[in-house]
Design a protein around this motif. Sequence first.
Motif, PDB file in Angstrom:
ATOM      1  N   PRO A 144      -9.817  41.167 -31.471  1.00 41.25           N
ATOM      2  CA  PRO A 144     -11.189  40.787 -31.161  1.00 41.25           C
ATOM      3  C   PRO A 144     -11.761  41.645 -30.057  1.00 41.25           C
ATOM      4  CG  PRO A 144      -9.630  39.164 -30.322  1.00 41.25           C
ATOM      5  CD  PRO A 144      -8.851  40.111 -31.181  1.00 41.25           C
ATOM      6  N   ALA A 145     -13.073  41.936 -30.128  1.00 40.01           N
ATOM      7  CA  ALA A 145     -13.695  42.852 -29.179  1.00 40.01           C
ATOM      8  C   ALA A 145     -13.652  42.304 -27.768  1.00 40.01           C
ATOM      9  CB  ALA A 145     -15.138  43.120 -29.604  1.00 40.01           C
ATOM     10  N   THR A 146     -13.600  40.985 -27.599  1.00 39.31           N
ATOM     11  CA  THR A 146     -13.654  40.383 -26.269  1.00 39.31           C
ATOM     12  C   THR A 146     -12.271  40.106 -25.687  1.00 39.31           C
ATOM     13  OG1 THR A 146     -13.824  38.203 -27.307  1.00 39.31           O
ATOM     14  CG2 THR A 146     -15.880  39.313 -26.748  1.00 39.31           C
ATOM     15  N   ALA A 147     -11.214  40.572 -26.379  1.00 42.49           N
ATOM     16  CA  ALA A 147      -9.868  40.275 -25.905  1.00 42.49           C
ATOM     17  C   ALA A 147      -9.628  40.947 -24.561  1.00 42.49           C
ATOM     18  CB  ALA A 147      -8.832  40.748 -26.926  1.00 42.49           C
ATOM     19  N   GLY A 148      -8.906  40.275 -23.697  1.00 41.19           N
ATOM     20  CA  GLY A 148      -8.583  40.837 -22.392  1.00 41.19           C
ATOM     21  C   GLY A 148      -7.392  40.117 -21.810  1.00 41.19           C
ATOM     22  N   PRO A 149      -6.852  40.622 -20.701  1.00 39.09           N
ATOM     23  CA  PRO A 149      -5.689  39.970 -20.097  1.00 39.09           C
ATOM     24  C   PRO A 149      -6.034  38.575 -19.594  1.00 39.09           C
ATOM     25  CG  PRO A 149      -6.583  41.656 -18.641  1.00 39.09           C
ATOM     26  CD  PRO A 149      -7.299  41.802 -19.950  1.00 39.09           C
ATOM     27  N   ILE A 150      -5.064  37.673 -19.692  1.00 35.01           N
ATOM     28  CA  ILE A 150      -5.243  36.307 -19.209  1.00 35.01           C
ATOM     29  C   ILE A 150      -4.785  36.256 -17.753  1.00 35.01           C
ATOM     30  CG2 ILE A 150      -4.603  33.894 -19.559  1.00 35.01           C
ATOM     31  CD1 ILE A 150      -3.843  34.676 -22.445  1.00 35.01           C
ATOM     32  N   PRO A 151      -5.618  35.781 -16.859  1.00 38.87           N
ATOM     33  CA  PRO A 151      -5.200  35.711 -15.453  1.00 38.87           C
ATOM     34  C   PRO A 151      -3.969  34.824 -15.296  1.00 38.87           C
ATOM     35  CG  PRO A 151      -7.564  35.326 -15.660  1.00 38.87           C
ATOM     36  CD  PRO A 151      -7.007  35.307 -17.041  1.00 38.87           C
ATOM     37  N   ASP A 152      -3.080  35.202 -14.399  1.00 39.81           N
ATOM     38  CA  ASP A 152      -1.884  34.424 -14.110  1.00 39.81           C
ATOM     39  C   ASP A 152      -2.145  33.536 -12.899  1.00 39.81           C
ATOM     40  OD1 ASP A 152       0.560  33.359 -13.651  1.00 39.81           O
ATOM     41  OD2 ASP A 152       1.672  35.249 -13.615  1.00 39.81           O
ATOM     42  N   PHE A 153      -2.238  32.209 -13.140  1.00 45.89           N
ATOM     43  CA  PHE A 153      -2.510  31.261 -12.071  1.00 45.89           C
ATOM     44  C   PHE A 153      -1.228  30.608 -11.549  1.00 45.89           C
ATOM     45  CE2 PHE A 153      -6.423  31.322 -14.662  1.00 45.89           C
ATOM     46  CZ  PHE A 153      -7.318  31.739 -13.690  1.00 45.89           C
ATOM     47  N   GLY A 154      -0.084  31.169 -11.915  1.00 44.13           N
ATOM     48  CA  GLY A 154       1.175  30.612 -11.451  1.00 44.13           C
ATOM     49  C   GLY A 154       1.651  29.414 -12.240  1.00 44.13           C
ATOM     50  N   ILE A 155       0.999  29.117 -13.366  1.00 47.28           N
ATOM     51  CA  ILE A 155       1.391  27.987 -14.205  1.00 47.28           C
ATOM     52  C   ILE A 155       2.532  28.423 -15.113  1.00 47.28           C
ATOM     53  CG2 ILE A 155       0.586  26.301 -15.895  1.00 47.28           C
ATOM     54  CD1 ILE A 155      -2.290  26.966 -14.893  1.00 47.28           C
ATOM     55  N   PRO A 156       3.616  27.653 -15.225  1.00 48.82           N
ATOM     56  CA  PRO A 156       4.701  28.039 -16.151  1.00 48.82           C
ATOM     57  C   PRO A 156       4.159  28.243 -17.556  1.00 48.82           C
ATOM     58  CG  PRO A 156       5.395  26.205 -14.761  1.00 48.82           C
ATOM     59  CD  PRO A 156       3.928  26.401 -14.507  1.00 48.82           C
ATOM     60  N   HIS A 157       4.535  29.332 -18.179  1.00 51.01           N
ATOM     61  CA  HIS A 157       3.981  29.636 -19.499  1.00 51.01           C
ATOM     62  C   HIS A 157       4.901  30.585 -20.249  1.00 51.01           C
ATOM     63  CE1 HIS A 157       2.631  33.051 -17.010  1.00 51.01           C
ATOM     64  NE2 HIS A 157       2.680  33.749 -18.147  1.00 51.01           N
ATOM     65  N   GLU A 158       4.556  30.773 -21.502  1.00 51.76           N
ATOM     66  CA  GLU A 158       5.250  31.743 -22.344  1.00 51.76           C
ATOM     67  C   GLU A 158       4.206  32.428 -23.218  1.00 51.76           C
ATOM     68  OE1 GLU A 158       8.605  31.959 -25.936  1.00 51.76           O
ATOM     69  OE2 GLU A 158       8.204  30.079 -24.888  1.00 51.76           O
ATOM     70  N   ASP A 159       4.182  33.751 -23.217  1.00 56.64           N
ATOM     71  CA  ASP A 159       3.245  34.515 -24.028  1.00 56.64           C
ATOM     72  C   ASP A 159       3.893  34.877 -25.356  1.00 56.64           C
ATOM     73  OD1 ASP A 159       1.389  34.374 -22.040  1.00 56.64           O
ATOM     74  OD2 ASP A 159       1.794  36.363 -21.222  1.00 56.64           O
ATOM     75  N   THR A 160       3.164  34.696 -26.437  1.00 58.34           N
ATOM     76  CA  THR A 160       3.636  35.041 -27.773  1.00 58.34           C
ATOM     77  C   THR A 160       2.718  36.095 -28.364  1.00 58.34           C
ATOM     78  OG1 THR A 160       4.460  32.785 -28.106  1.00 58.34           O
ATOM     79  CG2 THR A 160       4.190  34.159 -30.075  1.00 58.34           C
ATOM     80  N   LYS A 161       3.292  37.130 -28.887  1.00 57.15           N
ATOM     81  CA  LYS A 161       2.505  38.198 -29.482  1.00 57.15           C
ATOM     82  C   LYS A 161       1.734  37.668 -30.688  1.00 57.15           C
ATOM     83  CE  LYS A 161       2.942  42.838 -31.448  1.00 57.15           C
ATOM     84  NZ  LYS A 161       3.888  43.884 -31.878  1.00 57.15           N
ATOM     85  N   LEU A 162       0.453  38.034 -30.776  1.00 59.30           N
ATOM     86  CA  LEU A 162      -0.371  37.567 -31.885  1.00 59.30           C
ATOM     87  C   LEU A 162       0.070  38.209 -33.193  1.00 59.30           C
ATOM     88  CD1 LEU A 162      -4.012  37.622 -30.430  1.00 59.30           C
ATOM     89  CD2 LEU A 162      -2.462  35.688 -30.642  1.00 59.30           C
TER      90      LEU A 162
END
Length: 449
Positions: free
Chosen positions: A210-228
Motif C-alpha cells: 500500500p502507498a501509505t505503508a510505513g514503519p510502526i512506532p515502537d512504544f515498548g509494548i510487547p509484540h511480534e511482527d509478522t511479514k505480510l
Amino acid sequence: MPIELKMPALSPTMEEGTLAKWLVKEGDAVKSGDLLAEIETDKATMEFEAIDEGVVSQILVAEGTDGVKVGTVIAVITGEGEGEDAGAKAAPTPAAKEEVKAAEPQDVAPAKAGAASVSAPTPAAPASARATEKAPPAPAKSGDRIKASPLAKRLAAERGIDLATITGTGPGGRIVKDDLDGAPAGAATPAAAASAAAPAAPAPAATSAPATAGPIPDFGIPHEDTKLSGMRKTIARRLTQSMQEAPHIYLTVDIRLDALLKLRGELNASLESRGVKLSVNDMLIKALAVALERVPACNVSFGGDVMRQYSRADISVAVSIPGGLITPIITDAGGKSMSKISTEMSELAAKAKEGKLQPAEYQGGTASISNMGMMGIKQFTAVINPPQAMIMAIGAGEKRPYVVDDALAIATVMSATGSFDHRAIDGADGALLMKTFKELVENPLGLVA
C-alpha cells in the motif's frame, strides 16, 4: 538441449510472485505433469507443473524468495541423456541473467553494503562447479562465501546468529529460514552492527504494498511482527486505492425476511433428495443479480473517460479464508437457479479455503456481496472492490418490532447497506437498486419465476 523454466504468469494481471516451495531438488528426474513448485500469487498458492521431461540440473531461485518477476529463469532442466555437464553449460539469455540476478538471493556482501558477514567474500565459484557439486554442504569457514536467502540474512542479523556456523540445507547449500530455527543467538556480527548503524539505502517501492505503508512506532509494548503475505499486501493496496479514488455513497434499507425464510424451507424440502441445501446467502446472491438486471445503471464500472455497462450480473461473493479475504464469482447469477448457485458456491468456497481457486474463478465480477450476518453483525458498510462500482453488505436477520399491515408486529428483519461509487452511480439509481432488492427479498417468488 537445456530447457529454462521461467516464473509463469498464473493470472492475467500477475507481474511477480513468491516461490513458496520447491517440490523437486537438483538431480530429480521429472516428466510432463509432475509438480515442480508452489507459487504464491496475490490471491492464492498455485502449483507449477512440468511440461517437459528431463533432469533438474539447476535451481536458480531458492524457495521463499519474494518478488520474482514473471519470466525470470528459476530452474534449468536437461535431457536425461545429456548429463550434468550439459546442464552446467545451460546459461540464461542476457535478459534472463539480469532478471535472475535481481530475483535470486545474493551471497553475503561486505559490511559496508549492509549484510551480515564475518569474513570478506571470495570470488564466486563457476556455475558449472555449483551445478555439479554433490557433496553435502558444511558450515562456512573463515574466508568462505556464505550463501543465504534474504530472509535468513535478516533473521540472523536480528537474532545475532553467526551465519558462518550454520549448515545450509537449501539449493547448493544455501542457508534458508528453517536452518536458523534452534540456532543459538548471540551478539550481532560486526557487519550486522555496522549495517544497523549505517543509514539504509532507499529501496524501490514494492508494487504490491500500500502507498501509505510505513514503519510502526515502537512504544515498548510487547509484540511480534509478522511479514505480510502477498494476499494481505494486495488487500491493503486495493482497499486503500478504493477509498482514495472512489467517492463512496452508502444507502441502507431494512428488509423483512419471513417470506424468504418460508420459501427457503419449502425449497430445501424438495431439494433434499438431490443433496442440495439452500442458504439465505444463496438466495440473496440471486436477488442482487436480478436487481442489477432490472436496474442496469448500477451494473457498471467507471473507467475514467468511459463507463462500462455489463450485460449480465456476475456476483463476487466475499469469503473469509486464513490470512485474508477472497471473492469467488458466481457468473451470470441472474440466469441460474438458486440450486445451481448453491452448488457452485459450496464448491468455490471449499476451493477458496484450500487455496485452489483458479484466477478465472475470482477475477472479474460486476458487483459484490458481503454477508456478516452469520457472525451477528447487525449492520456494516463494505468497501467497493475496484473496478466494480457497488457492493452489498448484509447484516443479521433478527426479530424486531415491525409494522405489518399497519399494525405493530414481530418480524425477522435484516439491514442491507449498498456502497456505491458515486462517480459511476447516481444516488437515485442506487436507491432504486436498494428498493428493487428489498422487493425481491420480501416477495421471493420472483426469484424462482
